[in-house]
Scaffold this active site. Structure first.
Site, PDB file in Angstrom:
ATOM      1  N   GLY A 185       0.756  -1.239   0.000  1.00  9.80           N
ATOM      2  CA  GLY A 185       0.000   0.000   0.000  1.00  9.80           C
ATOM      3  C   GLY A 185       0.789   1.294   0.000  1.00  9.80           C
ATOM      4  O   GLY A 185       1.713   1.468   0.767  1.00  9.80           O
ATOM      5  N   SER A 186       0.438   2.247  -0.847  1.00 11.45           N
ATOM      6  CA  SER A 186       1.246   3.442  -1.032  1.00 11.45           C
ATOM      7  C   SER A 186       0.476   4.467  -1.853  1.00 11.45           C
ATOM      8  O   SER A 186      -0.720   4.307  -2.097  1.00 11.45           O
ATOM      9  CB  SER A 186       2.552   3.068  -1.731  1.00 11.45           C
ATOM     10  OG  SER A 186       2.282   2.197  -2.809  1.00 11.45           O
ATOM     11  N   ARG A 187       1.176   5.532  -2.301  1.00 16.11           N
ATOM     12  CA  ARG A 187       0.517   6.531  -3.145  1.00 16.11           C
ATOM     13  C   ARG A 187       1.532   7.169  -4.078  1.00 16.11           C
ATOM     14  O   ARG A 187       2.747   7.083  -3.867  1.00 16.11           O
ATOM     15  CB  ARG A 187      -0.178   7.589  -2.297  1.00 16.11           C
ATOM     16  CG  ARG A 187       0.764   8.510  -1.581  1.00 16.11           C
ATOM     17  CD  ARG A 187       0.008   9.425  -0.641  1.00 16.11           C
ATOM     18  NE  ARG A 187       0.006  10.802  -1.087  1.00 16.11           N
ATOM     19  CZ  ARG A 187      -0.538  11.800  -0.398  1.00 16.11           C
ATOM     20  NH1 ARG A 187      -1.155  11.550   0.741  1.00 16.11           N
ATOM     21  NH2 ARG A 187      -0.494  13.031  -0.845  1.00 16.11           N
TER      22      ARG A 187
END
Length: 221
Positions: A185-187
């Site tokens: 999970g990240s952006r």
């Protein structure tokens, strides 16, 4: 098709799963426990394969558009002060990736890489307002033919422990090509010129190398 960054993890998981499944088959006499262990192992393998998938995408390249660099959901659209490179106001568009999204990062535009830098940092949750400046991250700037310089930033999240960035200064890049990977999970943040016409909305789901994030504002001649 699977991303090259996941090859070792996939092979290791595959062999470990095979060993556990075989051992359980021959050495566990409790049927329900044997089945539960085998099913759990197969689920873990399926999750690993799902995470490192790298779907082929036909990219319609355009100098007039900025494409989504990743799959995910738009969580930020706002005017901000970009403090690292431009040191002026830009339009920020941020895309959050959950663990179930494709985590391949793709070049949002074609052009020349003029800046590429890795920053060690914290692991705040990816949607935290300060994650773009305080988390582990990489910053890449591309000089494009029509938008001028645009910046994208890979940001690690609470689960992401490794960012892979292929962009090198002086390298010519093509819109939609693979430029890295973020594990778990990240952006990704995009910083665009103020006169860019943002074409997405908050909470909209976008597809990497497919969804148009911003377009040139056409001026009357």
């Amino acid at each position: 098709m699977f991303h090259k960054e996941g090859q070792k993890i996939i092979l290791t998981t595959f062999f470990l799963v095979c060993i556990v499944v075989i051992l359980a088959h021959f050495y566990l006499d409790i049927p329900w426990l044997r089945l539960a262990i085998q099913i759990t192992c197969l689920i873990i393998l399926a999750l690993i394969l799902q995470f490192f998938r790298n779907p082929r995408r036909k990219v319609v390249k355009s100098f007039d558009e900025i494409l989504a660099p990743v799959d995910g959901k738009v969580v930020v659209i706002e005017e901000v002060d970009e403090k690292e490179y431009f040191k002026d106001k830009r339009v920020q568009v941020s895309i959050f990736m959950s663990p179930v999204n494709v985590h391949v990062t793709r070049y949002p535009a074609s052009g020349l890489v003029t800046y590429s830098k890795y920053h060690p940092g914290k692991y705040l949750v990816a949607w935290h307002p300060k994650s773009s400046e305080e988390n582990e991250r990489t910053t890449v700037v591309i000089k494009t033919p029509k938008f001028g310089e645009i910046l994208y930033r890979q940001v690690a999240g609470a689960l992401a422990k490794r960012i892979v960035n292929y962009a090198e200064v002086g390298q010519g890049v093509h819109q939609g090509d693979d430029c890295g990977f973020i594990k778990f999970g990240s952006r990704v943040d995009l910083f665009l010129p103020l006169d860019s016409a943002v074409t997405v909305k908050l909470n909209q789901k976008v597809v990497g190398a497919k969804t148009c994030i911003a377009a040139l504002i056409k001026k009357d001649e």
